[in-house]
Design a protein around this motif. Structure first.
Motif, mmCIF file in Angstrom:
data_model
loop_
_atom_site.group_PDB
_atom_site.id
_atom_site.type_symbol
_atom_site.label_atom_id
_atom_site.label_comp_id
_atom_site.label_asym_id
_atom_site.label_seq_id
_atom_site.Cartn_x
_atom_site.Cartn_y
_atom_site.Cartn_z
ATOM 1 N N PRO A 1 28.544 70.533 8.476
ATOM 2 C CA PRO A 1 28.387 69.888 7.165
ATOM 3 C C PRO A 1 27.572 68.598 7.247
ATOM 4 O O PRO A 1 27.619 67.881 8.247
ATOM 5 C CB PRO A 1 29.827 69.593 6.733
ATOM 6 C CG PRO A 1 30.617 69.568 7.993
ATOM 7 C CD PRO A 1 29.938 70.501 8.949
ATOM 8 N N LEU A 2 26.826 68.330 6.175
ATOM 9 C CA LEU A 2 26.105 67.063 6.051
ATOM 10 C C LEU A 2 27.068 66.010 5.511
ATOM 11 O O LEU A 2 28.129 66.355 4.993
ATOM 12 C CB LEU A 2 24.924 67.237 5.083
ATOM 13 C CG LEU A 2 23.893 68.279 5.534
ATOM 14 C CD1 LEU A 2 22.919 68.600 4.401
ATOM 15 C CD2 LEU A 2 23.146 67.759 6.760
ATOM 16 N N PRO A 3 26.710 64.728 5.583
ATOM 17 C CA PRO A 3 27.598 63.702 5.010
ATOM 18 C C PRO A 3 27.879 64.011 3.540
ATOM 19 O O PRO A 3 26.943 64.312 2.785
ATOM 20 C CB PRO A 3 26.792 62.408 5.158
ATOM 21 C CG PRO A 3 25.882 62.667 6.312
ATOM 22 C CD PRO A 3 25.544 64.136 6.242
ATOM 23 N N GLY A 4 29.133 63.968 3.148
ATOM 24 C CA GLY A 4 29.511 64.194 1.754
ATOM 25 C C GLY A 4 29.600 65.647 1.343
ATOM 26 O O GLY A 4 29.978 65.958 0.208
ATOM 27 N N GLU A 5 29.259 66.546 2.260
ATOM 28 C CA GLU A 5 29.219 67.960 1.902
ATOM 29 C C GLU A 5 30.556 68.663 2.195
ATOM 30 O O GLU A 5 31.248 68.301 3.139
ATOM 31 C CB GLU A 5 28.113 68.645 2.708
ATOM 32 C CG GLU A 5 27.842 70.080 2.255
ATOM 33 C CD GLU A 5 26.750 70.756 3.069
ATOM 34 O OE1 GLU A 5 26.166 71.729 2.576
ATOM 35 O OE2 GLU A 5 26.511 70.318 4.210
ATOM 36 N N THR A 6 30.888 69.646 1.383
ATOM 37 C CA THR A 6 32.054 70.500 1.637
ATOM 38 C C THR A 6 31.571 71.900 1.954
ATOM 39 O O THR A 6 30.708 72.433 1.256
ATOM 40 C CB THR A 6 32.963 70.547 0.394
ATOM 41 O OG1 THR A 6 33.390 69.222 0.086
ATOM 42 C CG2 THR A 6 34.172 71.431 0.639
ATOM 43 N N GLN B 1 30.882 69.686 16.152
ATOM 44 C CA GLN B 1 31.197 68.316 15.743
ATOM 45 C C GLN B 1 32.677 68.146 16.026
ATOM 46 O O GLN B 1 33.472 69.005 15.661
ATOM 47 C CB GLN B 1 31.000 68.154 14.230
ATOM 48 C CG GLN B 1 29.667 67.609 13.837
ATOM 49 C CD GLN B 1 29.502 67.541 12.325
ATOM 50 O OE1 GLN B 1 30.372 67.953 11.563
ATOM 51 N NE2 GLN B 1 28.382 67.031 11.907
#
Ligand code: ADP
Ligand code: NA
Length: 301
Positions: free
Chosen positions: A22-27, A105
């Motif tokens: 996931p990217l920052p802020g992504e769900t 991650q």
């Protein structure tokens, strides 16, 4: 065979498979979820126990479901847990996301591991010395107490200085045998990550040894190089089909401790541990990838 006391972490690894990280802020939706016992202490204890050493893990678990599962897992592996304290709050936890390419991650929550206290060590009687083995996933001051207690009590002490914590550099001169990988070596010896056996040996020679037995550097597919007295010993790894190298270092450390506990000399123990780690990389996972004694002996035959 003498015994192995591991003072180290136990974590529940909560592993979610995702199509991509996931990217920052992504769900993102995971395609699967698994709970897998882990932590360097538990992994190394499993490796030692499966090689046949009477083995104990000292440290701390939380009084939560993960703590109960981890204790039951260690019991099944035949690892003594009488000095694995049960403390308030959560057990150690690793939140792991793995994408389709195997990239990951990881978020580690120390949890109960942060409350671990060094166990007392009984003075050694006759016979092969019991082995004390520690890593850096517990409070550094407690690891230091453990290594000093091992020295006072006459135990053979091994420190796997992982993960690399610059603030723990003072500890690398304490054990009889120091074990680091190339990245950790670079941090503790203050150099760049070595390329190959000769560079690793040269960099390892910069670490203080204070008359200790050996400094051992694991080099992935290049095996290990060890400084033993004035000698440099290279034990190459077998060429094997690699499935996943997670836990290879832990396998190496646990089996090295077990082989020394049964009275193998250092060179033989290094060969045994390299053979074991070469088996662990052919199986997925960490604790679950640790080979059994018979498999390691067959590999060496
Ligand atoms: P860490 O996982 O701590 O970085 P290494 O990658 O150095 O540790 O691996 C530890 C040991 O596992 C190595 O010294 C080697 O014996 C074995 N090993 C690791 N990767 C391989 C590989 N690709 N092929 C064969 N053996 C390996
Ligand atoms: Na593995």
């Amino acid at each position: 065979m003498s015994h192995v006391l591991v003072f180290g972490s136990a974590n529940m690894d909560v592993v979610a498979r995702v199509p991509r990280l996931p990217l920052p802020g992504e769900t993102l939706a995971a395609s699967s979820l698994a709970h897998v016992p882990g932590g360097k202490g538990a992994n190394q204890a499993v490796a030692a126990a499966r090689f046949g050493a009477p083995c104990e893990l000292a440290g701390a678990l939380g009084k939560d479901d993960h703590g109960r599962s981890l204790a039951a897992f260690l019991d099944r592996e035949g690892i003594a847990t009488g000095r694995l304290a049960r403390v308030e709050g959560p057990s150690g936890l690793a939140l792991i996301a793995i994408d389709a390419e195997g990239e990951n991650q990881i978020i580690v929550v120390a949890g109960a591991n942060a409350q671990a206290q060094a166990p007392d060590l009984a003075p050694v009687g006759g016979g092969p010395r019991p082995v004390a083995l520690a890593q850096f996933e517990l409070p550094v001051d407690e690891v230091e107490r453990f290594l000093l207690a091992a020295r006072r009590a006459g135990w053979l002490s091994l420190l796997n200085a992982a993960p690399a914590l610059a603030e723990a550099t003072r500890l690398v001169a304490l054990p009889d045998i120091l074990i680091v990988n190339e990245t950790e070596l670079a941090v503790f010896a203050g150099g760049r990550v070595p390329a190959g056996v000769d560079e690793a040996a040269a960099l390892a020679a910069r670490l203080p040894r204070k008359g200790a037995m050996a400094t051992v550097v694991t080099l992935g597919a290049d095996g290990v190089v060890a400084l033993v007295g004035e000698a440099v010993l290279h034990v190459p790894a077998q060429v094997v089909p690699v499935v996943d190298t997670v836990g290879a270092g832990d396998c190496f450390c646990g089996v090295l401790a077990a082989a020394l506990a049964e009275g193998q000399d250092l060179e033989a123990a290094l060969r045994t541990a390299v053979a074991a780690a070469g088996l662990a990389v052919q199986r997925p996972g960490a604790a679950d990838a640790m080979p059994l004694r018979a498999q390691v002996l067959a590999q060496l035959a």
